[in-house]
Write a protein that holds these residues in place. Structure first.
Motif, short mmCIF file in Angstrom:
data_model
loop_
_atom_site.label_atom_id
_atom_site.label_comp_id
_atom_site.label_asym_id
_atom_site.label_seq_id
_atom_site.Cartn_x
_atom_site.Cartn_y
_atom_site.Cartn_z
N LEU A 72 -2.31 31.76 -23.82
CA LEU A 72 -3.68 32.32 -23.57
C LEU A 72 -4.53 31.49 -22.97
O LEU A 72 -4.84 29.81 -23.29
N VAL A 73 -4.37 31.55 -21.47
CA VAL A 73 -5.43 30.35 -21.21
C VAL A 73 -6.18 31.18 -19.73
O VAL A 73 -5.84 31.78 -19.29
N VAL A 74 -7.98 30.50 -20.21
CA VAL A 74 -9.22 30.84 -18.77
C VAL A 74 -9.01 30.12 -17.87
O VAL A 74 -9.31 29.01 -18.88
N GLY A 75 -8.85 29.84 -17.21
CA GLY A 75 -9.90 29.83 -15.73
C GLY A 75 -10.18 30.04 -14.58
O GLY A 75 -11.21 31.09 -15.23
N HIS A 76 -10.03 29.76 -14.09
CA HIS A 76 -11.24 29.98 -12.81
C HIS A 76 -10.63 30.76 -11.40
O HIS A 76 -9.45 30.18 -11.43
N SER A 77 -11.50 30.99 -10.95
CA SER A 77 -10.40 32.12 -9.64
C SER A 77 -10.10 30.89 -8.68
O SER A 77 -8.61 31.62 -7.84
#
Length: 121
Positions: A72-77
């Motif tokens: 899982l990679v949580v990033g930015h728009s």
């Protein structure tokens, strides 16, 4: 925000039946808080990555560290579409800054062929 915490819990519930071997988030508080419930449910640490790292370089690091399994990679728009594109080899449209509910699933088979599915949670 309260809505952000609710979305993080929704993400963790959505991924509850999916094996996750590692969780990555940028150093920003919001991304770490989004990643935390999914990581905690699996007793995993949230690994911080540099949001300014070029997508191709970050993807190379991911592939080297996780040749198999789910991450899982949580990033930015402004960075997620580039990361997804680098992983999948497919064009991904830009995300508005107000999009907080996008989930891209990139599956890579044993031949290296990638499948991309976009969802909302």
């Amino acid at each position: 925000s309260e809505a952000g915490h609710a979305r993080a819990q929704s993400l963790a519930r959505l991924l509850a039946g999916t094996p996750v071997d590692a969780v990555y988030a940028t150093s920003y508080k919001r991304t770490r808080q989004t990643a935390r419930p999914t990581a905690a449910a699996r007793s995993l640490a949230v690994t911080t990555y540099d949001a300014k790292l070029p997508a191709a370089k970050f993807v190379a690091q991911l592939r080297a560290a996780h040749a198999e399994g789910a991450v899982l990679v949580v990033g930015h728009s402004n960075t997620v579409p580039e990361i997804v594109s680098a992983l999948s080899g497919q064009s991904v449209e830009a995300m508005p800054e107000t999009a907080f509910d996008r989930l891209y699933r990139v599956s890579i088979d044993s031949t290296g062929a990638a499948t991309l599915v976009q969802e909302r949670y």
